[in-house]
Structures are given as C-alpha cells and as structure tokens.
Design an enzyme around this catalytic site. Structure first.
Site, PDB file in Angstrom:
ATOM      1  N   GLY A  43      41.739  69.436  76.824  1.00  0.00           N
ATOM      2  CA  GLY A  43      40.997  68.348  76.198  1.00  0.00           C
ATOM      3  C   GLY A  43      41.908  67.514  75.330  1.00  0.00           C
ATOM      4  N   PHE A  87      42.903  63.692  67.570  1.00  0.00           N
ATOM      5  CA  PHE A  87      43.813  64.673  66.978  1.00  0.00           C
ATOM      6  C   PHE A  87      45.035  64.923  67.842  1.00  0.00           C
ATOM      7  CE2 PHE A  87      40.709  66.838  69.600  1.00  0.00           C
ATOM      8  CZ  PHE A  87      41.512  67.582  70.425  1.00  0.00           C
ATOM      9  N   ASP A 113      34.142  69.513  59.009  1.00  0.00           N
ATOM     10  CA  ASP A 113      33.965  68.926  60.347  1.00  0.00           C
ATOM     11  C   ASP A 113      33.204  69.895  61.252  1.00  0.00           C
ATOM     12  OD1 ASP A 113      34.132  66.900  62.179  1.00  0.00           O
ATOM     13  OD2 ASP A 113      36.160  67.373  62.842  1.00  0.00           O
TER      14      ASP A 113
END
EC number: 2.7.11.1
Length: 661
Positions: free
Chosen positions: A345, A349, A464
């Site tokens: 993925g 980030f 988060d």
C-alpha cells in the site's frame, strides 16, 4: 522450546566462528564477546569498563497466546570467571530472558550489560535475569560480592543467596567462589503448575543438580514475560578486569535435571601485563602499523567517496531509542529490491512493502518514507520512540529501522490479513466479517488504547485512530499500528500541541479548535471506528449530488425512533446478537460525542464491553445534549450500573469520564 546441549570448545571452533559472526547464525552478539582459551566462548576480555551480550538468533515462544500463561522450562549452563586479582572480582555475568534480541542502551560496570541508569527498574523492561554477581553494589542492596540473584526488570534482586550448594549426603552448605577459575554449572528450573523458580549452583564435575536449590522464588512469571522472548547471556567489567567464560548450555521446554558428565578443563590465569621491553617493541610495531593503517584508510576513504552507495551513520537519537537497526542491504534483499509486486500500500506517508528476512521464514512489512515527505524525520522519531519500546499483543510490533540516503524505513511484523478498512469497504465477492469477529476486533483495539492511555509508564496519544491503522493478523486478532503522529507524556502531565494532525472525519472537534490532543480525542476516533465496524459504512457517505450523510447523525436518528438495531449491517442483524450490537452502537455514539467531557475513559469502555458495567438508562438524553454544561447539575449525576455488585458510579466520576487527559 527444546534445545540440544551446545558445548563451545575447540573441536567445533571453525563451525562456531561461522555462526558467531553471522547475524543469521546461532548468535547475535554485541560488545566484548569473543573466543578465548581453547576456543571457548568469552563474554568479556581484558578490557576494563566494558560489557558483552550474546543472544540466540531465534526467539522462543514461552507464553501461550490464548491463556497468557508461560510454559514450564529448565536451563542449564556451564561457566567460569577468571579475575584479574585472585581476591577481587569485577562485576559478573547473567542469564537473561529478554523481549528483544539484545539489550540496546545497556551499560557496563554495575549494570551488568543489561540495563542503564535510566531504564533500571522499569516495569516496561519485561526482563528476567539470573545474576552471578562478584561485586557488592550498595545501591542495589547486594548481600555480598559473591552471590546469585533473581532479578525482575531491574538490578535489585527479588531473591539472592551467597554462592554455594547443599550437599545431598548430609544437607550441609558448601561455599563456592565465583572467581575461583573453576568451571561451574547453574541450573534454572521454572514450574508453572507450582509457580516456582528454582536456581541451583554447583561444581561442574557433579553430574546432576543437588536436590535442594540454592534459591527459590514462589511467583507467577507470566505477567513479566511476553509471548515471544529471546534467551541470552551478558557480562560486564569495571575498574578491575575479569574474563567471563560460557562453556555450554541446555534449554528444555519441560522440567528435567539432565545428567551431564563432561571433561572439565583447567582455565589459565588472567593474562599478566607485558614487560617494559615488550612494550617498547610493541610501541614500534604499533607506530608502523598505525602509519600503514592511516595510508590504507586514506586510500579507502577516497575510494569510498567515489563509490559510496549506502550511508548509515549512527546518531545519538538511535542509541537513545534503541530498536534494532537493519542494514539497507538486508531490507533490499528481503523486499526483492522493493519491487512493485511487493507493494502492500501507499499514501501520504510513503509506501509499505512485504518482505521475508534472508536466512529465515520471518515475514515483515517495511514502511519507506523520506525526510521531505509529509511524514518526515519528526514523525519517524515519534514512531521509534513510542512503538519501539512497547510490547503488547494488540499493538503492531516494531522490529527495527533503517536509514539509507534520504529514505527512512520502519520494519514491522507482517499482518497477513491487511487492514480493517479492507473488510469495511469490501467488494461484492469479499467475505463479510461475522459479529463475533467484529466484536473481538473492537475489544482488541479498546485493549490497545487502554494500554496506551493508562497502563504504560507514560501516556501515549495515538492521534490517528482509523480503520486503515488497525491491522488484522492470521488469527483475525486486531493490532493497532502507525504511530507516526503519536505523542507521549508523563502520567498526570497536561499536554499542549500546536499542530493539528490526524485524518479528516476522525479528528475531535475540540482538537480542531484548540490544537490540543488528549486521550479524549483518541476516544472520539475510536467511537467512530466502533460504529463503522458495526454498520459496515463509512463515517461520511454521499447520498445525493451534493448531500452528505453523517454516520453518527443517522444512528442517532434511528435510536430516537427506537430502531437503533437497524443501523447494524444486515449480515449481522440476528436476534441473538441484538443485545451486544445495540450496546456497541450506543457506546460508539457516546465515545464520539461532540463534548469531550461526556466521553468515557478507555478503562470504562473496557468495563462496559466486558459486561462488568452497564450504560445508564437515560443515555439517549445525554448524547442529545450539544454541550455537557447545558445539563442541570442534578441531571449530570447519571448512573453507570455495576453488574457484579449492583452498585453505581457517577458519570462525572474520574473512573468514567476521560476528562480530556
């Protein structure tokens, strides 16, 4: 946890050297570890104020993951200590059970190569050690300078006794000197049914351990150890030198006293200082060697500047934070060169790649980001400083890190079932989660947050919480990950942050207004995740060309009409699940309330999920309120029913409300 006896002696010297200097062989070592007399393994040499560590490369699964109970085990090893002075030792050596393969940040001298001044005595260490101490340290309460001790998370022994053994013939106590240069054997046996740890010291020529142990500790060791641990040995020296020999050891997963009859070697004395003439010759040779080395180094440095590909410099923060540092080449090979087909993925980030560590079957996930990305060096350090020191079954385990050129890498355990959002935003042909799986995932995430907020030595605010940061292992257990935005502070400290961070939709309203993150802002996001898991819907969905429907508002409307059960995904809407489903929906709405003062602390959330406490009957009236202060003082005294005692707690009590800590 079965091992065969390993004798570190001359006949297998060539094999041992191969294993010893290969990070994927039998040992991982640090410090002054080397090969001594007759090819025997030494933890320290003649260097002063140094330490050595040697750990088995592979972990042992010492605790049952489902019961949380450790297995019975026995460890036997042979050792000898050769001191610089016959009547005075250095500091000593230990057998260690550690959560990490090595003990980063350890110090020499009185810290025995295990701890340092900062972490000594901390409950988060998860370390058990058996010390063979040859120096009396008053600060740790040592009984003398020749004793054996059992240490848990620190250097102050929970049990200790002077070195010696009890003779089986007459029961008399025979003293032993740990610095006698004689080979001795230490037997360590833990019985889980009896919850008893026995430690027995005796001369190596005795084939079986004496019946009466030198030390016994009646205590369940399960709370101090994790599921996967590493076995190792450490030793340290101070102003006086000593050579600590490790001759061989045997580890068994069952309690037994093996009969071992071996040829016992006679070790040479501590090396004497060289004469002045010898020193002069050595000085001349050293001068020539240094000059030659300087020339060779200069040539090598020039070559390096022209051909360098990898830049790996150890900085001060890396010593402080401590997780294992991987070589870039190791990660490059593990991910097959960071090939596209290994990509799991990517996002703001960076990218996450799947890999397999060379020389093992261990699967890993490698997160790659850069200094100039949205998650740069500060976020990289945040993740190392938090998750790198955490060990919890519901937190993704950080194995280590790497820096290469402008890229930063974090290495985690690989989670084969991906992230939770994959199951919530599934395709038509994807398998749906059962209610039992959903409820377990919710409890797993709640357990992780409780550990971060209230159980660890410092308070950690994740900042988060969302389905994409909840990873699912091969047994469908949930683990909370991605600590790139985390903040930590001491218990009782009121945090101030100036930068709003997180994911849109999961950010608490007071965080947007003030920029101040608290445990209550984590609870807000967790409440939304609970609702998503039950409903199988996103928190915000488009229903018309320009209209958006908010999940919380939709559930609240159904609740007001007495139809809150209809909010659950159709596949789990079964009558036998109704009670739990409605409980989680109501709790999710409470946790995601606009007013931070109404949201419960994670300890209360766990009590409710475990059925220990109940939600108040007038909860709907509470969540309708836009602000907690709008309620009359008498109405604020809502009851949280205790199922076991039928007693009650006020909603405003600190045990229920998080108070935005």
């Amino acid at each position: 946890m079965s091992r065969e006896l390993i004798i570190l002696c001359q006949p297998i010297l060539v094999l041992f050297l191969t294993l010893f200097y290969n990070s994927h062989g039998y040992f991982v070592s640090q410090g002054s570890v080397g090969i001594g007399f007759n090819g025997y393994f030494t933890l320290t040499n003649t260097t002063k104020h140094t330490f050595g560590q040697a750990f088995e490369n592979e972990h042992v699964e010492i605790k049952n993951s489902s019961t949380g109970v450790i297995s019975s085990f026995s460890v036997n090893f042979f050792f000898a200590i050769v001191p610089e002075h016959n009547q005075q030792g250095s500091h000593g050596m230990t057998f260690v059970i550690s959560p990490t393969r090595g003990l980063p940040g350890a110090s020499s001298d009185q810290y025995l190569g295990i701890f340092n001044k900062t972490n000594n005595g901390k409950a988060s260490n998860n370390v058990i050690a058996i010390e063979l101490d040859i120096h009396k340290d008053e600060e740790f309460g040592d009984i003398d300078d020749n004793h054996v001790g059992i240490n848990i998370n620190g250097l102050r022994s929970v049990a200790s006794a002077s070195a010696g053994y009890y003779d089986d013939k007459d029961g008399s106590f025979k003293k032993l000197s740990l610095i006698s240069r004689e080979v001795m054997r230490l037997s360590i046996v833990y019985s889980q049914p009896d919850q008893q740890l026995n430690v027995t010291l005796f001369p190596a020529e005795i084939p079986v351990p004496p019946l009466k142990p030198l030390l016994s500790l009646n205590r369940d060791l399960s709370p101090y150890l994790l599921e996967k641990m590493y076995l190792g040995f450490t030793a340290s020296t101070g102003s006086v030198g000593a050579i600590h020999y490790l001759m061989g050891w045997l580890v068994n997963g069952v309690i037994e006293y093996p009969r071992l009859e071996l040829s016992i070697p006679v070790l040479p004395p501590y090396p004497k200082k060289t004469s002045n003439r010898t020193k002069t010759v050595l000085a001349v040779c050293l001068t020539v060697s240094v000059f030659a080395a300087f020339v060779a180094s200069w040539i090598g440095f020039v070559f390096y500047l022209r051909h360098k590909k990898v830049k790996e410099v150890l900085e001060e923060w890396e010593i402080q934070y401590g997780p294992h540092r991987f070589a870039y080449k190791e990660l490059f090979n593990a991910t097959k060169g960071f090939k596209e087909k290994q990509l799991l993925g990517k996002g703001g980030f960076g990218q996450v790649y799947k890999g397999t560590l060379p020389g093992s079957d261990a699967e890993i996930a490698v997160k790659r980001t850069s200094h100039d990305s949205r998650q740069g060096m500060s976020e990289f350090l945040a993740e190392i400083s938090t998750i790198g020191r955490l060990r919890h079954p519901n937190l993704v385990r950080l194995l280590g890190y790497c820096r290469h050129k402008e890229n930063l890498y974090l290495v985690y355990d690989y989670m084969p079932n991906g992230s939770l959002d994959k199951y919530l935003n599934r395709s038509e042909n994807q398998e749906r989660l059962t209610w039992e799986q959903r409820f377990r995932i919710i409890k797993d995430v709640a357990t992780a947050l409780l550990h971060l907020h209230q159980e660890w030595v410092q308070v950690i605010i994740h900042r988060d919480i969302k389905p994409a940061n909840v990873l699912i292992d091969n047994e469908m257990n949930a683990r909370l990950g991605d600590f790139g935005l985390a903040k930590l502070y001491d218990q009782g400290f009121d945090p101030e942050t100036s930068k709003v961070a997180g994911t849109f939709g999961y950010i608490a309203p007071e965080f947007l207004r003030t920029g101040r993150a608290t445990t209550s802002t984590d609870v807000y996001a967790f409440g939304l995740v609970m609702l998503e898991v039950v409903c199988g819907r996103r928190i915000i969905e488009r229903r018309a060309a320009e209209n958006e429907e908010y999940l919380v508002d939709w559930i609240l409307e159904l609740w007001e009409n007495g139809k809150i059960f209809d909010a659950a995904e159709e596949s789990i809407r079964q009558e036998q699940n109704r009670g739990q489903v409605e409980l989680v929906l109501k709790l999710g709405v409470l946790c995601s309330h606009q007013a931070a003062s109404i949201r419960p602390a994670m300890s209360v959330v766990m009590r409710i999920l475990n059925g220990v406490s109940q939600l108040p009957d007038n909860l709907l009236d509470v969540v309708r309120a836009e602000k907690f202060r709008e309620w009359p003082e008498t109405s604020m005294e809502l009851l949280l029913l205790d199922v076991n005692t039928s007693s009650s707690l006020e909603l405003t009590d600190s045990s229920f409300v998080s108070h935005g800590r």
